[in-house]
Write a protein that holds these residues in place. Structure first.
Motif, mmCIF file in Angstrom:
data_model
loop_
_atom_site.group_PDB
_atom_site.id
_atom_site.type_symbol
_atom_site.label_atom_id
_atom_site.label_comp_id
_atom_site.label_asym_id
_atom_site.label_seq_id
_atom_site.Cartn_x
_atom_site.Cartn_y
_atom_site.Cartn_z
ATOM 1 N N PRO A 284 55.353 -20.100 2.645
ATOM 2 C CA PRO A 284 54.281 -19.553 1.810
ATOM 3 C C PRO A 284 54.634 -19.585 0.322
ATOM 4 C CG PRO A 284 55.564 -17.770 2.736
ATOM 5 C CD PRO A 284 56.098 -19.037 3.360
ATOM 6 N N GLY A 285 53.634 -19.384 -0.516
ATOM 7 C CA GLY A 285 53.857 -19.383 -1.960
ATOM 8 C C GLY A 285 54.894 -18.351 -2.367
ATOM 9 N N LEU A 286 55.763 -18.735 -3.287
ATOM 10 C CA LEU A 286 56.897 -17.904 -3.668
ATOM 11 C C LEU A 286 56.508 -16.829 -4.682
ATOM 12 C CD1 LEU A 286 60.047 -17.573 -3.461
ATOM 13 C CD2 LEU A 286 60.183 -19.106 -5.437
ATOM 14 N N THR A 287 56.994 -15.622 -4.460
ATOM 15 C CA THR A 287 56.944 -14.572 -5.483
ATOM 16 C C THR A 287 58.149 -14.789 -6.392
ATOM 17 O OG1 THR A 287 55.847 -12.975 -4.014
ATOM 18 C CG2 THR A 287 57.058 -12.081 -5.893
ATOM 19 N N PHE A 288 57.920 -14.813 -7.716
ATOM 20 C CA PHE A 288 59.037 -15.145 -8.594
ATOM 21 C C PHE A 288 58.919 -14.466 -9.957
ATOM 22 C CE2 PHE A 288 55.711 -18.063 -9.608
ATOM 23 C CZ PHE A 288 55.855 -18.397 -10.946
ATOM 24 N N VAL A 289 60.057 -14.382 -10.641
ATOM 25 C CA VAL A 289 60.119 -13.866 -12.009
ATOM 26 C C VAL A 289 59.930 -15.053 -12.947
ATOM 27 C CG1 VAL A 289 61.532 -12.722 -13.753
ATOM 28 C CG2 VAL A 289 61.679 -11.991 -11.350
ATOM 29 N N ALA A 290 58.895 -15.000 -13.772
ATOM 30 C CA ALA A 290 58.606 -16.096 -14.698
ATOM 31 C C ALA A 290 59.115 -15.738 -16.091
ATOM 32 C CB ALA A 290 57.108 -16.371 -14.743
ATOM 33 N N GLN A 291 59.987 -16.593 -16.618
ATOM 34 C CA GLN A 291 60.460 -16.400 -17.987
ATOM 35 C C GLN A 291 59.519 -17.143 -18.948
ATOM 36 O OE1 GLN A 291 64.919 -16.006 -18.582
ATOM 37 N NE2 GLN A 291 64.859 -17.610 -17.046
ATOM 38 N N PRO A 292 59.310 -16.608 -20.146
ATOM 39 C CA PRO A 292 58.391 -17.238 -21.107
ATOM 40 C C PRO A 292 59.071 -18.404 -21.823
ATOM 41 C CG PRO A 292 59.304 -15.251 -22.069
ATOM 42 C CD PRO A 292 59.857 -15.336 -20.665
#
Length: 350
Positions: A284-292
């Motif tokens: 399934p689609g990953l939950t992730f921390v997105a850096q700017p």
């Protein structure tokens, strides 16, 4: 014979001072700009950058030293940084030091000899000693993503790493997870230290005693993520969730889960770091921390350009002489937790 500035003057009827001002990025009247650009095109005039650099003490280049050129985070930041620098007439000279402190030192020395106007560094050597000589020359240094321990006068563009992992762990805790593993990198790296601190703070505030067996410190590579996931699972069969704290480690973690035939999130919940494209490709689609990453690059470039302007002056209280004002700036950017489907509710039957 190559065309010269005098040839442009003869063709346009303009003074050498006006043409020189245009070539060095100064302001000229619109009608004069049109004349100069037309003459440059017809004469096939090319600026002698070496000669101009000797005269102005500027090369219009910015040196960049990073740990790994094939790192997704580094490439995205450099791309956005170059876009801004290029729009202001600067080029970037990028050196990959292979995460080797000695190669990093050599790269900084090389760029110094090339007379770059400023230096951007994602430091491997956390002591910062490799930057001391460059800083002593009075040229600007901007650190990105990581800080150094020495008191070298340089600006820094960082992300709020502590909050990033703290929020990710709190997200898992709210869904009933208590045995949460973390796939980290070398503890001496600035970002690893801060991200582990966020992980530990979240557990501590939830009244959970940290377990060293749930912390795996590898080397921030895909293979490290694979090995780390297998090791954490083998030593902690009761573990229900894992947080991977960089991009390559995240990919490795997913491969490790697949090779162990563990279903996500039914048998293991996972939160990763960075890269929206990979997160969408996962099933399934990953939950992730997105850096700017784009914002980091833009802020780095902005600080470089600010430092390369005419320096502000202030009076020295002791002798009354003017000295350059160089108060270092630190910018901390927020991350975003992007929800996918890789985190389940602990104990919930599916």
């Amino acid at each position: 014979m190559a065309a010269t500035i005098k040839d442009i003057a003869r063709m346009t009827g303009l003074g050498l001072a006006t043409i020189s001002s245009y070539l060095n990025g100064g302001n000229v009247r619109e009608k004069n700009r049109i004349k100069i650009e037309k003459a440059i095109e017809e004469l096939h005039f090319e600026v002698n950058e070496v000669a101009r650099g000797l005269k102005t003490n500027r090369t219009h280049t910015v040196g960049v030293v990073i740990p790994e050129l094939n790192n997704e985070f580094c490439s995205e930041v450099i791309t956005s940084m170059e876009d801004v620098l290029r729009s202001h007439g600067y080029a970037a000279m990028v050196c990959d030091c292979r995460t080797n402190p000695e190669l990093e030192r050599q790269a900084v020395e090389f760029l110094s000899r090339k007379r770059v106007d400023a230096l951007v560094n994602m430091p491997v050597d956390s002591s910062g000693e490799h930057l001391r000589q460059f800083a002593a020359q009075g040229r600007p240094i901007v650190l990105m993503d990581r800080a150094v321990s020495s008191e070298i006068c340089c600006d820094r563009v960082l992300v709020d790493n502590v909050s990033a992992t703290k929020h990710a762990v709190e997200y898992l805790l709210k869904r009933g997870h208590r045995r949460i593993g973390v796939l980290a990198g070398p503890k001496e790296i600035f970002t690893v230290d801060e991200r582990l601190r966020g992980y530990l703070e979240a557990l501590g505030e939830a009244g959970i005693r940290p377990d060293e067996k749930l912390i795996y410190c590898g080397d921030f590579t895909l293979e490290s993520g694979i090995c780390g996931m297998k090791k954490l699972r083998a030593e902690n069969p009761e573990m229900t969730a894992v947080l991977a704290i960089n991009y390559e480690t995240t990919i490795g973690a997913m491969i490790g889960l697949n090779e162990q035939h563990l279903r996500v999130p039914e048998q293991m919940s996972l939160i990763g770091f960075d890269n929206r494209h990979f997160a969408r490709a996962c099933s399934p689609g990953l939950t992730f921390v997105a850096q700017p990453t784009r914002k980091i690059g833009e802020e780095v470039a902005r600080l470089v350009l600010e430092r390369l302007k005419e320096p502000k002056k202030q009076k020295n209280e002791e002798n009354g002489q003017e000295v350059q004002q160089a108060e270092p700036v630190e910018i901390r950017l927020k991350t975003e937790l992007v929800e996918g489907s890789s985190v389940g509710v602990c104990g919930e039957k599916r």
